[in-house]
Design a protein around this motif. Structure first.
Motif, PDB file in Angstrom:
ATOM      1  N   SER A 110       1.603   8.098   6.200  1.00  0.00           N
ATOM      2  CA  SER A 110       1.810   7.711   7.603  1.00  0.00           C
ATOM      3  C   SER A 110       3.284   7.796   7.976  1.00  0.00           C
ATOM      4  O   SER A 110       3.631   8.200   9.091  1.00  0.00           O
ATOM      5  CB  SER A 110       1.265   6.311   7.846  1.00  0.00           C
ATOM      6  OG  SER A 110       1.830   5.415   6.937  1.00  0.00           O
ATOM      7  N   THR A 111       4.166   7.446   7.021  1.00  0.00           N
ATOM      8  CA  THR A 111       5.600   7.587   7.301  1.00  0.00           C
ATOM      9  C   THR A 111       5.970   9.043   7.536  1.00  0.00           C
ATOM     10  O   THR A 111       6.748   9.361   8.446  1.00  0.00           O
ATOM     11  CB  THR A 111       6.418   7.035   6.134  1.00  0.00           C
ATOM     12  OG1 THR A 111       5.962   5.737   5.829  1.00  0.00           O
ATOM     13  CG2 THR A 111       7.876   6.983   6.474  1.00  0.00           C
ATOM     14  N   LYS A 168       6.099  -0.488 -10.222  1.00  0.00           N
ATOM     15  CA  LYS A 168       4.640  -0.562 -10.230  1.00  0.00           C
ATOM     16  C   LYS A 168       4.104   0.120  -8.973  1.00  0.00           C
ATOM     17  O   LYS A 168       4.586  -0.145  -7.882  1.00  0.00           O
ATOM     18  CB  LYS A 168       4.181  -2.021 -10.247  1.00  0.00           C
ATOM     19  CG  LYS A 168       4.348  -2.685 -11.590  1.00  0.00           C
ATOM     20  CD  LYS A 168       3.590  -3.994 -11.643  1.00  0.00           C
ATOM     21  CE  LYS A 168       4.198  -5.042 -10.752  1.00  0.00           C
ATOM     22  NZ  LYS A 168       5.509  -5.521 -11.253  1.00  0.00           N
ATOM     23  N   PRO A 169       3.129   1.004  -9.132  1.00  0.00           N
ATOM     24  CA  PRO A 169       2.609   1.677  -7.942  1.00  0.00           C
ATOM     25  C   PRO A 169       1.907   0.682  -7.023  1.00  0.00           C
ATOM     26  O   PRO A 169       1.156  -0.187  -7.472  1.00  0.00           O
ATOM     27  CB  PRO A 169       1.638   2.716  -8.508  1.00  0.00           C
ATOM     28  CG  PRO A 169       1.324   2.242  -9.865  1.00  0.00           C
ATOM     29  CD  PRO A 169       2.496   1.490 -10.365  1.00  0.00           C
ATOM     30  N   LEU A 170       2.169   0.835  -5.756  1.00  0.00           N
ATOM     31  CA  LEU A 170       1.543  -0.060  -4.776  1.00  0.00           C
ATOM     32  C   LEU A 170       0.129   0.377  -4.513  1.00  0.00           C
ATOM     33  O   LEU A 170      -0.216   1.544  -4.661  1.00  0.00           O
ATOM     34  CB  LEU A 170       2.315  -0.006  -3.467  1.00  0.00           C
ATOM     35  CG  LEU A 170       3.756  -0.429  -3.501  1.00  0.00           C
ATOM     36  CD1 LEU A 170       4.386  -0.099  -2.189  1.00  0.00           C
ATOM     37  CD2 LEU A 170       3.832  -1.898  -3.769  1.00  0.00           C
ATOM     38  N   LYS A 171      -0.681  -0.568  -4.124  1.00  0.00           N
ATOM     39  CA  LYS A 171      -1.998  -0.142  -3.640  1.00  0.00           C
ATOM     40  C   LYS A 171      -1.824   0.406  -2.220  1.00  0.00           C
ATOM     41  O   LYS A 171      -1.026  -0.099  -1.424  1.00  0.00           O
ATOM     42  CB  LYS A 171      -2.984  -1.310  -3.669  1.00  0.00           C
ATOM     43  CG  LYS A 171      -2.620  -2.519  -2.854  1.00  0.00           C
ATOM     44  CD  LYS A 171      -3.796  -3.488  -2.880  1.00  0.00           C
ATOM     45  CE  LYS A 171      -3.667  -4.560  -1.826  1.00  0.00           C
ATOM     46  NZ  LYS A 171      -2.835  -5.660  -2.154  1.00  0.00           N
ATOM     47  N   GLY A 214      -0.322   3.127  -1.635  1.00  0.00           N
ATOM     48  CA  GLY A 214       1.012   3.700  -1.514  1.00  0.00           C
ATOM     49  C   GLY A 214       0.991   5.060  -0.838  1.00  0.00           C
ATOM     50  O   GLY A 214       1.865   5.374  -0.038  1.00  0.00           O
ATOM     51  N   TRP A 215      -0.039   5.859  -1.166  1.00  0.00           N
ATOM     52  CA  TRP A 215      -0.117   7.189  -0.543  1.00  0.00           C
ATOM     53  C   TRP A 215      -0.324   7.081   0.954  1.00  0.00           C
ATOM     54  O   TRP A 215       0.193   7.875   1.727  1.00  0.00           O
ATOM     55  CB  TRP A 215      -1.267   7.982  -1.168  1.00  0.00           C
ATOM     56  CG  TRP A 215      -2.593   7.316  -1.003  1.00  0.00           C
ATOM     57  CD1 TRP A 215      -3.151   6.393  -1.829  1.00  0.00           C
ATOM     58  CD2 TRP A 215      -3.505   7.491   0.066  1.00  0.00           C
ATOM     59  NE1 TRP A 215      -4.359   5.983  -1.331  1.00  0.00           N
ATOM     60  CE2 TRP A 215      -4.606   6.642  -0.177  1.00  0.00           C
ATOM     61  CE3 TRP A 215      -3.512   8.294   1.207  1.00  0.00           C
ATOM     62  CZ2 TRP A 215      -5.691   6.563   0.679  1.00  0.00           C
ATOM     63  CZ3 TRP A 215      -4.597   8.216   2.064  1.00  0.00           C
ATOM     64  CH2 TRP A 215      -5.672   7.352   1.792  1.00  0.00           C
TER      65      TRP A 215
END
Lengths: 102, 195
Positions: free
Chosen positions: B99-100, B88-91, B93-94
């Protein structure tokens, strides 16, 4: 002529790719693969220094062999832990391993 | 043994491009089986770079241990955990990935700047022809204790991995399993077909 700096920059690039994969990947097996990438980057550093600054004693190569042995042990135990978690939670999503999350 | 410098440079370029491409593939591919095979590519090109660094024994050990053992172990783990699941895509996520990526890029810039700027004390002694005998001397003189400890660690991790990965036995079923061999551990009956 190959310089020491080439190998160090290559190892830095590999290490950063490993960190990126370690943080962003959702699959637990891929996290273990990223750890292997980071260990390989460290090995490359050790081997570069061993060849360019200590070419007669080559203690860096001995260290690299120890790192390889411990990485193999780490991979075996890590994959066994992933398997145990998969049996327990029925998923390999890192975001759902939140038993200890506050 | 010294090969020509131009050949060394070209070999290094090819191997590093292969290695970085395969490493990016390991991290970025959606299918994890592709990632596992590309990880083998990373290990093999790393062994080639070790040969460029005059380390024949470590190169062979790299191929034997990493490609032969660790990579196969990872493939087996993928086969055992063969669940196709859509994460499930995280909120935000982008935001996390961006940032990583920024932090990793900054770390790479820092590490490369340090390794380029620092004046390393390069030794001018020509490298050894074979690295096997010096490594063996190190192992059996000044690194003898770590060598033996590493073998104990390998034994411990092997037993620990078996204990962790085997199916746990049912607590109420222990008494009933006393009829079987004393050398087999009681365990949960396996499900034959996957869910």
């Amino acid at each position: 002529m190959l310089q020491l700096q080439y190998f160090l920059v290559l190892a830095a690039a590999l290490f950063c790719i490993g960190i990126y994969g370690l943080i962003t990947s959702r699959n637990a097996v891929r996290v273990l693969m990223s750890i292997e990438l980071m260990l390989n980057a460290v090995n490359l550093n050790l081997m570069g220094f061993s060849n360019y600054t200590d070419p007669t004693e080559i203690k860096g190569q001995v260290f690299t062999i120890f790192v390889i042995a411990i990485a193999a042990a780490e991979a075996a135990v890590g994959l066994a832990i992933v398997l145990a978690i998969y049996r327990n939670r029925d998923t390999v999503d890192m975001e759902q391993f939140n038993l200890l999350k506050w | 043994m010294q090969i020509a410098e131009g050949v060394q440079l070209v070999t290094f370029a090819i191997l590093s491009i292969l290695m970085l491409g395969a490493a990016l593939g390991v991290v970025l591919f959606a299918n994890i089986v592709y990632s596992a095979f590309l990880l083998g590519g990373v290990f093999i090109s790393m062994a080639g770079i070790y040969i460029l660094l005059n380390a024949d024994f470590v190169s062979a050990a790299q191929i034997l241990v990493y490609v032969g053992a660790v990579n196969v172990l990872i493939l087996f783990a993928i086969m055992l955990v063969n669940k196709r699941e859509e994460f499930k895509p995280l909120k935000n996520g982008w935001l996390r990935q961006g940032s990583t990526a920024v932090v990793c890029g900054g770390l790479f810039a820092l590490l490369s700047a340090v390794s380029i700027v620092t004046p390393w004390s390069i030794s001018t002694v020509s490298p050894l022809s074979s690295s096997v005998v010096p490594i063996a001397k190190h192992f059996f003189t000044d690194f003898l204790l770590p060598f033996e400890l590493a073998s104990i660690l390998l034994l411990m991790s092997m037993v620990g991995a078996i204990i962790l990965a085997r199916r746990d036995f049912l607590p109420d079923d222990v008494g009933a399993t006393s009829t079987q061999d004393s050398l087999t551990l009681p365990e949960r009956p396996r499900e034959l077909a996957g869910k």
